[in-house]
Design an enzyme around this catalytic site. Structure first.
Site, mmCIF file in Angstrom:
data_model
loop_
_atom_site.group_PDB
_atom_site.id
_atom_site.type_symbol
_atom_site.label_atom_id
_atom_site.label_comp_id
_atom_site.label_asym_id
_atom_site.label_seq_id
_atom_site.Cartn_x
_atom_site.Cartn_y
_atom_site.Cartn_z
ATOM 1 N N LYS A 198 87.425 -69.544 32.578
ATOM 2 C CA LYS A 198 88.879 -69.467 32.453
ATOM 3 C C LYS A 198 89.366 -68.022 32.575
ATOM 4 C CE LYS A 198 88.941 -73.655 29.659
ATOM 5 N NZ LYS A 198 88.912 -74.240 28.318
ATOM 6 N N GLN B 176 89.706 -73.376 22.094
ATOM 7 C CA GLN B 176 88.592 -74.029 22.783
ATOM 8 C C GLN B 176 87.949 -75.088 21.903
ATOM 9 O OE1 GLN B 176 87.564 -73.528 26.049
ATOM 10 N NE2 GLN B 176 86.232 -75.277 25.641
ATOM 11 N N ASP C 169 97.193 -76.823 26.989
ATOM 12 C CA ASP C 169 96.304 -77.972 27.155
ATOM 13 C C ASP C 169 97.056 -79.297 27.147
ATOM 14 O OD1 ASP C 169 93.673 -77.489 27.744
ATOM 15 O OD2 ASP C 169 93.057 -77.152 25.671
#
Length: 284
Positions: free
Chosen positions: A51, A95, A118
């Site tokens: 990422k 995460q 997200d």
């Protein structure tokens, strides 16, 4: 035909890089993504590095906050609260998975929905399920982009989703509904799974079992999107029996190299989207 996520991802990122340059010129500011990594899980560390590389590639500012696996929920929420309030942070990603003593739901609920890159905040999920505008979960968003990149007709088709997770199965079903497909969701308790998967014009599988979907479970000419990955004797495999399906289906995504790169590309798009929503004061 093979749907190559790496190639498509590269094309989208090239355009995104230009858009970000334009954004910098207009706002004199750079979209900024902050990733919170708890503990030292090798897979999570690998995902985070990918990422970071992607952000650098397109010109998004990225910051990594690493925290020990022993951190308390209260301490973690303090970190997220600071990020929620920081105006120069436009996207927040915690995460997953989290250590077992930390409630994933509590952490996601506490995050600002306008910085939720997200698309997992319950406010964003509820808007998705009522087919209203929201920041979309990255993997399902990437899947729809892949289908549209090949001009694959979704409207009126029967789409079957194998797996009902909150990350992939449920949201991709909603997005396929939004595109006017008729959608069936199957899972581990579904009886005679093959009788349903064989009806699919579009078949999405996200279970993480190597070669789980065999040729005799797929209608000839179907479109197959492979989300799951699993490692067998050191080699990664997707959920579909790729080699035996190549000449049987009309389209199939590579795994690895299909949905994975598109998930990260969708994250980049979502970061820019969150930035613009905040600059335009769009309320979700």
């Amino acid at each position: 035909m093979i749907i190559d996520g790496k190639v498509l991802s590269s094309e989208i990122r090239s355009d995104l890089k230009k858009e970000i340059e334009s954004i910098k010129n207009k706002y004199n500011e750079t979209p900024h993504l902050t990733v919170v990594l708890i503990g030292n899980d090798p897979a999570s560390e690998s995902y985070v590095k990918a990422k970071e590389r992607a952000c650098k590639q397109v010109g998004i500012k990225s910051t990594l906050i690493t925290l020990p696996s022993t951190i308390s929920l209260e301490e973690l929420l303090k970190v997220i609260d600071e990020l929620n309030k920081e105006k120069l942070v436009h996207g927040i990603l915690v995460q997953l998975p989290l250590p077992s003593h930390i409630s994933q739901d509590t952490v996601i609920d506490f995050m600002s929905q306008i910085k939720d890159v997200d698309g997992l905040h319950p406010h964003n999920i509820s808007r998705l399920h009522t087919l209203r505008y929201s920041v979309l979960p990255c993997t399902p968003k990437g899947i729809i982009t892949m289908l549209k990149s090949k001009d694959i007709q979704i409207e009126g088709k029967h789409a079957v989703v194998v797996g009902r997770s909150n990350l992939v199965g449920k949201p991709i079903a909603q997005l396929l509904l939004k595109e006017n497909a008729s959608v069936s969701i199957t899972h581990r308790y579904t009886e005679d799974l093959a009788s349903i998967t064989k009806q699919a014009d579009i078949l999405v599988c996200a279970v993480g079992k190597a070669k789980f979907i065999a040729k005799d479970m797929v209608k000839k000419g179907a479109v197959c999107i492979d989300v799951g990955l699993s490692r067998v004797e050191g080699k990664l495999y997707g959920d579909f029996d790729f080699d035996n399906l190549l000449d049987h289906v009309s389209y199939i995504s590579k795994a690895p190299g299909g949905v994975g790169p598109m998930t990260i590309t969708s994250l980049l798009e979502n970061t820019v989207e969150c930035f613009l929503n905040q600059k335009k004061d769009i309320k979700l």
